[in-house]
Design an enzyme around this catalytic site. Sequence first.
Site, PDB file in Angstrom:
ATOM      1  N   PRO A  10     -69.768 -38.384 104.141  1.00 38.41           N
ATOM      2  CA  PRO A  10     -68.405 -38.862 104.356  1.00 38.41           C
ATOM      3  C   PRO A  10     -67.320 -37.900 103.890  1.00 38.41           C
ATOM      4  O   PRO A  10     -67.445 -37.255 102.861  1.00 38.41           O
ATOM      5  CB  PRO A  10     -68.343 -40.171 103.566  1.00 38.41           C
ATOM      6  CG  PRO A  10     -69.477 -40.136 102.627  1.00 38.41           C
ATOM      7  CD  PRO A  10     -70.520 -39.259 103.237  1.00 38.41           C
ATOM      8  N   ASN A  11     -66.302 -37.850 104.706  1.00 39.43           N
ATOM      9  CA  ASN A  11     -65.061 -37.110 104.472  1.00 39.43           C
ATOM     10  C   ASN A  11     -65.198 -35.598 104.605  1.00 39.43           C
ATOM     11  O   ASN A  11     -64.196 -34.891 104.543  1.00 39.43           O
ATOM     12  CB  ASN A  11     -64.438 -37.475 103.120  1.00 39.43           C
ATOM     13  CG  ASN A  11     -64.132 -38.943 103.036  1.00 39.43           C
ATOM     14  OD1 ASN A  11     -63.483 -39.488 103.922  1.00 39.43           O
ATOM     15  ND2 ASN A  11     -64.612 -39.605 101.996  1.00 39.43           N
ATOM     16  N   ARG A  18     -58.516 -31.498 103.622  1.00 45.09           N
ATOM     17  CA  ARG A  18     -58.659 -32.368 102.457  1.00 45.09           C
ATOM     18  C   ARG A  18     -58.726 -31.550 101.170  1.00 45.09           C
ATOM     19  O   ARG A  18     -59.568 -30.672 101.022  1.00 45.09           O
ATOM     20  CB  ARG A  18     -59.961 -33.169 102.614  1.00 45.09           C
ATOM     21  CG  ARG A  18     -60.351 -33.948 101.406  1.00 45.09           C
ATOM     22  CD  ARG A  18     -61.747 -34.525 101.561  1.00 45.09           C
ATOM     23  NE  ARG A  18     -62.104 -35.230 100.348  1.00 45.09           N
ATOM     24  CZ  ARG A  18     -63.333 -35.419  99.947  1.00 45.09           C
ATOM     25  NH1 ARG A  18     -64.340 -34.965 100.656  1.00 45.09           N
ATOM     26  NH2 ARG A  18     -63.577 -36.066  98.836  1.00 45.09           N
ATOM     27  N   TYR A  23     -61.820 -27.919  97.963  1.00 43.81           N
ATOM     28  CA  TYR A  23     -62.740 -27.657  99.069  1.00 43.81           C
ATOM     29  C   TYR A  23     -62.380 -26.442  99.922  1.00 43.81           C
ATOM     30  O   TYR A  23     -63.126 -26.097 100.836  1.00 43.81           O
ATOM     31  CB  TYR A  23     -62.826 -28.895  99.963  1.00 43.81           C
ATOM     32  CG  TYR A  23     -63.346 -30.106  99.227  1.00 43.81           C
ATOM     33  CD1 TYR A  23     -64.688 -30.203  98.880  1.00 43.81           C
ATOM     34  CD2 TYR A  23     -62.497 -31.134  98.847  1.00 43.81           C
ATOM     35  CE1 TYR A  23     -65.168 -31.298  98.185  1.00 43.81           C
ATOM     36  CE2 TYR A  23     -62.966 -32.245  98.153  1.00 43.81           C
ATOM     37  CZ  TYR A  23     -64.306 -32.308  97.828  1.00 43.81           C
ATOM     38  OH  TYR A  23     -64.778 -33.390  97.148  1.00 43.81           O
ATOM     39  N   ASN A  72     -75.588 -32.462 102.179  1.00 40.64           N
ATOM     40  CA  ASN A  72     -74.444 -32.753 101.323  1.00 40.64           C
ATOM     41  C   ASN A  72     -74.040 -34.185 101.654  1.00 40.64           C
ATOM     42  O   ASN A  72     -73.286 -34.430 102.587  1.00 40.64           O
ATOM     43  CB  ASN A  72     -73.287 -31.788 101.571  1.00 40.64           C
ATOM     44  CG  ASN A  72     -72.126 -32.020 100.628  1.00 40.64           C
ATOM     45  OD1 ASN A  72     -72.037 -33.062  99.986  1.00 40.64           O
ATOM     46  ND2 ASN A  72     -71.219 -31.057 100.569  1.00 40.64           N
ATOM     47  N   ALA A  75     -70.026 -38.403  98.678  1.00 40.50           N
ATOM     48  CA  ALA A  75     -69.949 -39.539  97.756  1.00 40.50           C
ATOM     49  C   ALA A  75     -71.209 -40.397  97.779  1.00 40.50           C
ATOM     50  O   ALA A  75     -71.546 -41.029  96.770  1.00 40.50           O
ATOM     51  CB  ALA A  75     -68.727 -40.395  98.073  1.00 40.50           C
ATOM     52  N   GLU A  96     -80.286 -30.215  98.232  1.00 40.30           N
ATOM     53  CA  GLU A  96     -79.021 -30.929  98.019  1.00 40.30           C
ATOM     54  C   GLU A  96     -77.935 -29.909  97.728  1.00 40.30           C
ATOM     55  O   GLU A  96     -78.105 -29.025  96.888  1.00 40.30           O
ATOM     56  CB  GLU A  96     -79.180 -31.889  96.842  1.00 40.30           C
ATOM     57  CG  GLU A  96     -77.930 -32.652  96.496  1.00 40.30           C
ATOM     58  CD  GLU A  96     -78.109 -33.555  95.278  1.00 40.30           C
ATOM     59  OE1 GLU A  96     -77.068 -34.006  94.761  1.00 40.30           O
ATOM     60  OE2 GLU A  96     -79.245 -33.798  94.839  1.00 40.30           O
ATOM     61  N   HIS A  98     -73.604 -29.226  97.155  1.00 37.91           N
ATOM     62  CA  HIS A  98     -72.238 -29.711  96.924  1.00 37.91           C
ATOM     63  C   HIS A  98     -71.310 -28.516  96.857  1.00 37.91           C
ATOM     64  O   HIS A  98     -71.643 -27.488  96.261  1.00 37.91           O
ATOM     65  CB  HIS A  98     -72.153 -30.526  95.629  1.00 37.91           C
ATOM     66  CG  HIS A  98     -73.001 -31.753  95.679  1.00 37.91           C
ATOM     67  ND1 HIS A  98     -72.624 -32.872  96.383  1.00 37.91           N
ATOM     68  CD2 HIS A  98     -74.218 -31.999  95.157  1.00 37.91           C
ATOM     69  CE1 HIS A  98     -73.580 -33.768  96.279  1.00 37.91           C
ATOM     70  NE2 HIS A  98     -74.562 -33.272  95.551  1.00 37.91           N
ATOM     71  N   ARG A 105     -66.332 -32.840  87.468  1.00 42.10           N
ATOM     72  CA  ARG A 105     -65.513 -33.891  88.059  1.00 42.10           C
ATOM     73  C   ARG A 105     -65.766 -35.211  87.334  1.00 42.10           C
ATOM     74  O   ARG A 105     -66.335 -35.242  86.252  1.00 42.10           O
ATOM     75  CB  ARG A 105     -65.809 -33.963  89.553  1.00 42.10           C
ATOM     76  CG  ARG A 105     -65.462 -32.605  90.226  1.00 42.10           C
ATOM     77  CD  ARG A 105     -65.613 -32.615  91.688  1.00 42.10           C
ATOM     78  NE  ARG A 105     -64.649 -33.543  92.288  1.00 42.10           N
ATOM     79  CZ  ARG A 105     -64.727 -33.927  93.535  1.00 42.10           C
ATOM     80  NH1 ARG A 105     -65.700 -33.501  94.325  1.00 42.10           N
ATOM     81  NH2 ARG A 105     -63.842 -34.773  94.031  1.00 42.10           N
TER      82      ARG A 105
END
Length: 137
Positions: A10-11, A18, A23, A72, A75, A96, A98, A105
């Site tokens: 998502p996103n 964004r 990012y 990735n 969330a 995985e 990110h 964070r």
Amino acid sequence: MKKLIIINGPNLNLLGKREPNIYGSLSFTEFLDEVKTKYTNVEIDYFQSNIEGEIIDKLHEVGFSYNGIILNAAAYTHTSVGIGDAVKAIETAVVEVHISNTFNREEFRHQSFISPNARGVILGFGLQSYELAIQSF
């Protein structure tokens, strides 16, 4: 030729727009075009969804026929037992990824339901995290 797929959650369709301070300003499509030009010896497919079930379905679809999956889950990494279970259920190795360092964070981002079943985890290197994952296969 190795066949890999990048699956984004998502996103991540908003990359380039964004939170560029986290990012970056490059869209994922622009980045992917660069990567495909650089890694001509690897077939790289791409899938993005904001919907948890679609990500699980895609893992099931490719999880027995591809040489590697770069995931990735965004969330969903921190909330989806279902995606974690899907990674465990398939044969294809999953790395995985990110973009940000999730440990820099919010505390809830320090938990991953994917990591226990992933081949490895790469985080915090911006979009280069994906390239490091490609190189790991």
